[in-house]
Design a protein around this motif. Sequence first.
Motif, mmCIF file in Angstrom:
data_model
loop_
_atom_site.group_PDB
_atom_site.id
_atom_site.type_symbol
_atom_site.label_atom_id
_atom_site.label_comp_id
_atom_site.label_asym_id
_atom_site.label_seq_id
_atom_site.Cartn_x
_atom_site.Cartn_y
_atom_site.Cartn_z
ATOM 1 N N GLU A 178 0.830 -1.217 0.000
ATOM 2 C CA GLU A 178 0.000 0.000 0.000
ATOM 3 C C GLU A 178 0.861 1.262 0.000
ATOM 4 O OE1 GLU A 178 -2.413 -0.582 3.464
ATOM 5 O OE2 GLU A 178 -3.461 -2.266 2.518
ATOM 6 N N GLN A 179 2.097 1.149 0.487
ATOM 7 C CA GLN A 179 2.921 2.345 0.693
ATOM 8 C C GLN A 179 4.025 2.554 -0.340
ATOM 9 O OE1 GLN A 179 4.230 1.807 4.746
ATOM 10 N NE2 GLN A 179 2.297 2.556 5.602
ATOM 11 N N CYS A 180 4.268 1.549 -1.215
ATOM 12 C CA CYS A 180 5.443 1.681 -2.097
ATOM 13 C C CYS A 180 5.154 2.599 -3.291
ATOM 14 C CB CYS A 180 5.903 0.307 -2.568
ATOM 15 S SG CYS A 180 4.739 -0.522 -3.642
ATOM 16 N N ASP A 181 6.228 3.170 -3.835
ATOM 17 C CA ASP A 181 6.108 4.011 -5.032
ATOM 18 C C ASP A 181 6.257 3.175 -6.301
ATOM 19 O OD1 ASP A 181 5.975 6.412 -3.476
ATOM 20 O OD2 ASP A 181 8.141 6.247 -3.149
ATOM 21 N N ILE A 182 7.151 2.181 -6.242
ATOM 22 C CA ILE A 182 7.311 1.263 -7.379
ATOM 23 C C ILE A 182 7.224 -0.157 -6.841
ATOM 24 C CG2 ILE A 182 8.759 0.507 -9.324
ATOM 25 C CD1 ILE A 182 10.338 3.060 -9.171
ATOM 26 N N CYS A 183 6.484 -0.991 -7.552
ATOM 27 C CA CYS A 183 6.446 -2.418 -7.194
ATOM 28 C C CYS A 183 7.012 -3.206 -8.371
ATOM 29 C CB CYS A 183 5.007 -2.852 -6.899
ATOM 30 S SG CYS A 183 4.833 -4.628 -6.633
ATOM 31 N N PHE A 184 8.091 -3.930 -8.125
ATOM 32 C CA PHE A 184 8.685 -4.794 -9.146
ATOM 33 C C PHE A 184 8.193 -6.225 -8.896
ATOM 34 C CE2 PHE A 184 11.792 -1.359 -8.727
ATOM 35 C CZ PHE A 184 12.149 -1.098 -10.035
ATOM 36 N N VAL A 185 7.702 -6.867 -9.929
ATOM 37 C CA VAL A 185 7.287 -8.275 -9.818
ATOM 38 C C VAL A 185 8.312 -9.078 -10.608
ATOM 39 C CG1 VAL A 185 5.445 -9.934 -10.233
ATOM 40 C CG2 VAL A 185 4.891 -7.546 -9.786
ATOM 41 N N VAL A 186 9.078 -9.886 -9.900
ATOM 42 C CA VAL A 186 10.230 -10.523 -10.536
ATOM 43 C C VAL A 186 10.103 -12.047 -10.535
ATOM 44 C CG1 VAL A 186 12.754 -10.652 -10.577
ATOM 45 C CG2 VAL A 186 11.646 -8.639 -9.582
ATOM 46 N N TYR A 197 -2.085 -11.147 -4.776
ATOM 47 C CA TYR A 197 -2.790 -9.890 -4.493
ATOM 48 C C TYR A 197 -1.817 -8.764 -4.122
ATOM 49 C CZ TYR A 197 -7.366 -12.217 -4.392
ATOM 50 O OH TYR A 197 -8.497 -12.905 -4.722
ATOM 51 N N ILE A 198 -0.584 -9.128 -3.737
ATOM 52 C CA ILE A 198 0.372 -8.093 -3.287
ATOM 53 C C ILE A 198 0.651 -7.064 -4.398
ATOM 54 C CG2 ILE A 198 2.764 -7.697 -2.462
ATOM 55 C CD1 ILE A 198 0.828 -8.741 -0.274
ATOM 56 N N PRO A 199 1.097 -7.506 -5.599
ATOM 57 C CA PRO A 199 1.306 -6.496 -6.650
ATOM 58 C C PRO A 199 0.014 -5.810 -7.092
ATOM 59 C CG PRO A 199 1.736 -8.733 -7.479
ATOM 60 C CD PRO A 199 1.582 -8.833 -6.003
ATOM 61 N N ILE A 200 -1.100 -6.537 -7.020
ATOM 62 C CA ILE A 200 -2.388 -5.926 -7.400
ATOM 63 C C ILE A 200 -2.729 -4.805 -6.404
ATOM 64 C CG2 ILE A 200 -4.880 -6.376 -7.667
ATOM 65 C CD1 ILE A 200 -4.083 -9.230 -8.635
ATOM 66 N N THR A 201 -2.505 -5.088 -5.113
ATOM 67 C CA THR A 201 -2.734 -4.072 -4.075
ATOM 68 C C THR A 201 -1.838 -2.854 -4.309
ATOM 69 O OG1 THR A 201 -3.273 -5.781 -2.465
ATOM 70 C CG2 THR A 201 -2.633 -3.652 -1.560
ATOM 71 N N ALA A 202 -0.569 -3.123 -4.640
ATOM 72 C CA ALA A 202 0.368 -2.014 -4.871
ATOM 73 C C ALA A 202 -0.143 -1.119 -6.005
ATOM 74 C CB ALA A 202 1.756 -2.566 -5.191
ATOM 75 N N LYS A 203 -0.539 -1.761 -7.095
ATOM 76 C CA LYS A 203 -1.027 -0.987 -8.256
ATOM 77 C C LYS A 203 -2.272 -0.183 -7.882
ATOM 78 C CE LYS A 203 -1.364 0.430 -12.450
ATOM 79 N NZ LYS A 203 -1.693 -0.064 -13.736
ATOM 80 N N LYS A 204 -3.198 -0.840 -7.192
ATOM 81 C CA LYS A 204 -4.442 -0.146 -6.804
ATOM 82 C C LYS A 204 -4.167 1.022 -5.868
ATOM 83 C CE LYS A 204 -8.027 -3.656 -7.274
ATOM 84 N NZ LYS A 204 -8.685 -4.770 -6.590
ATOM 85 N N SER A 205 -3.060 0.906 -5.097
ATOM 86 C CA SER A 205 -2.725 1.967 -4.142
ATOM 87 C C SER A 205 -1.887 3.071 -4.788
ATOM 88 C CB SER A 205 -1.968 1.377 -2.945
ATOM 89 O OG SER A 205 -2.683 0.307 -2.389
ATOM 90 N N GLY A 206 -1.659 2.958 -6.095
ATOM 91 C CA GLY A 206 -0.989 4.041 -6.817
ATOM 92 C C GLY A 206 0.452 3.774 -7.214
ATOM 93 N N TYR A 208 3.705 2.347 -9.273
ATOM 94 C CA TYR A 208 4.080 2.069 -10.668
ATOM 95 C C TYR A 208 4.505 0.603 -10.694
ATOM 96 C CZ TYR A 208 6.443 3.166 -15.148
ATOM 97 O OH TYR A 208 6.843 3.230 -16.461
ATOM 98 N N LEU A 209 3.857 -0.182 -11.550
ATOM 99 C CA LEU A 209 4.081 -1.632 -11.533
ATOM 100 C C LEU A 209 5.012 -2.057 -12.675
ATOM 101 C CD1 LEU A 209 3.058 -4.112 -9.887
ATOM 102 C CD2 LEU A 209 1.312 -4.414 -11.644
ATOM 103 N N VAL A 210 6.118 -2.682 -12.292
ATOM 104 C CA VAL A 210 7.100 -3.133 -13.287
ATOM 105 C C VAL A 210 7.230 -4.643 -13.190
ATOM 106 C CG1 VAL A 210 9.499 -2.947 -14.081
ATOM 107 C CG2 VAL A 210 8.395 -0.989 -12.984
ATOM 108 N N GLU A 211 7.008 -5.321 -14.293
ATOM 109 C CA GLU A 211 7.149 -6.775 -14.278
ATOM 110 C C GLU A 211 8.435 -7.179 -14.994
ATOM 111 O OE1 GLU A 211 4.236 -10.466 -14.753
ATOM 112 O OE2 GLU A 211 4.538 -9.437 -16.649
ATOM 113 N N ILE A 212 9.180 -8.098 -14.357
ATOM 114 C CA ILE A 212 10.408 -8.635 -14.964
ATOM 115 C C ILE A 212 10.234 -10.138 -15.055
ATOM 116 C CG2 ILE A 212 12.905 -8.909 -14.675
ATOM 117 C CD1 ILE A 212 12.852 -6.312 -12.965
ATOM 118 N N ASN A 213 10.213 -10.658 -16.271
ATOM 119 C CA ASN A 213 9.955 -12.087 -16.457
ATOM 120 C C ASN A 213 10.450 -12.481 -17.848
ATOM 121 O OD1 ASN A 213 8.545 -14.739 -16.709
ATOM 122 N ND2 ASN A 213 7.401 -14.041 -14.918
ATOM 123 N N ILE A 214 10.759 -13.749 -18.017
ATOM 124 C CA ILE A 214 11.196 -14.190 -19.345
ATOM 125 C C ILE A 214 10.022 -14.323 -20.316
ATOM 126 C CG2 ILE A 214 13.382 -15.326 -18.721
ATOM 127 C CD1 ILE A 214 11.777 -17.978 -18.575
#
Length: 246
Positions: A178-186, A197-206, A208-214
Amino acid sequence: MEFPQEFIEKLKKSESILFFTGAGISAESGIPTFRGKEGLWKNYRPEELANFDAFLENPDRVWEWYQYRRKIIRDATPNPGHLAIAAMENYFKKVVVVTQNIDNLHNRAGSKEVYELHGNIERSYCINCKTFYDTTQFKSESKVPHCPKCGGLIRPDVVWFGEMLPSDVLASAQKAAEQCDICFVVGASAVVYPAAYIPITAKKSGAYLVEINIQPTELTPLANLSLIGKAGEILQAILKQMIENR
Ligand code: BJW
């Protein structure tokens, strides 16, 4: 590696970042992921082994699977991805790692605030009297050990399907989201809940969502930025960007 200007600006302005990690970040340390061909062990899918009924039905088989994985994990070392995340602490006010992994590699890399949503393979407990044990004391047991106190079966302190996640750990992870400015999903397939739900919560709380995956995942449509490639290489490139931003 070139990043979009919007992301570079976000990196400059952000104070609090969260890394939500899955098995893919440890793949470059030689630890197999869960889904896909390499997740198979003796023709069992993880879903067939990572549940309490499977353990009660054949405790030796499930114990053997964990011993096999403990050996791989003990021989593994943190890779450039884990190390880059730990080094980010030099460039941001707050860095939180929320991991689904049980392999301890974030702690070993030096990350200070790590929330292990699915437990830790080096802890075990008795299913009867709930006494906790350091698993290294059962290092050479090829069959499931019994509790020295009460004789109950010893299981790994990990979260299996149908089991609750540790509520204090989940609450801390949710607060960080809920408090982060950027959420990286790695390196996470983002199909297992409630962790996903953690990255979804981050995005909903404002955040910036960055995904790193192959490869793309179910979360990709929600991401502000999808970086396709190996976690170790991309995280090191982000760290380099941070050094240049200084
Ligand atoms: C790279 C890469 C490289 C590769 N670089 N990337 C809501 C909706 C639907 C279902 C549910 C729901 N809520 C709950 C459920 C049920 C269930 C669930 O989620 N089921 C779905 C699978 C359908 N969840 C649960 O049962 C959870 N408990 C629960 O909900 O309790 C409440 C409750 C209790 C009682 C009654 C009712 C409700 C518990 C889930 C526990 C999961 N446990 C495991 C095992 C942990 C112990 C162990 O390790 O043995 O956790 S299963 C396994 O999956 C493990 C992982 O942490 C987890 C996630 O996997 P992960 O990390 O994403 O790995 P992979 O392999 O899937 O993906 C790897 C990714 O990396 C891929 O995308 C690759 O492309 C990528 N990659 N190399 C970058 N080099």
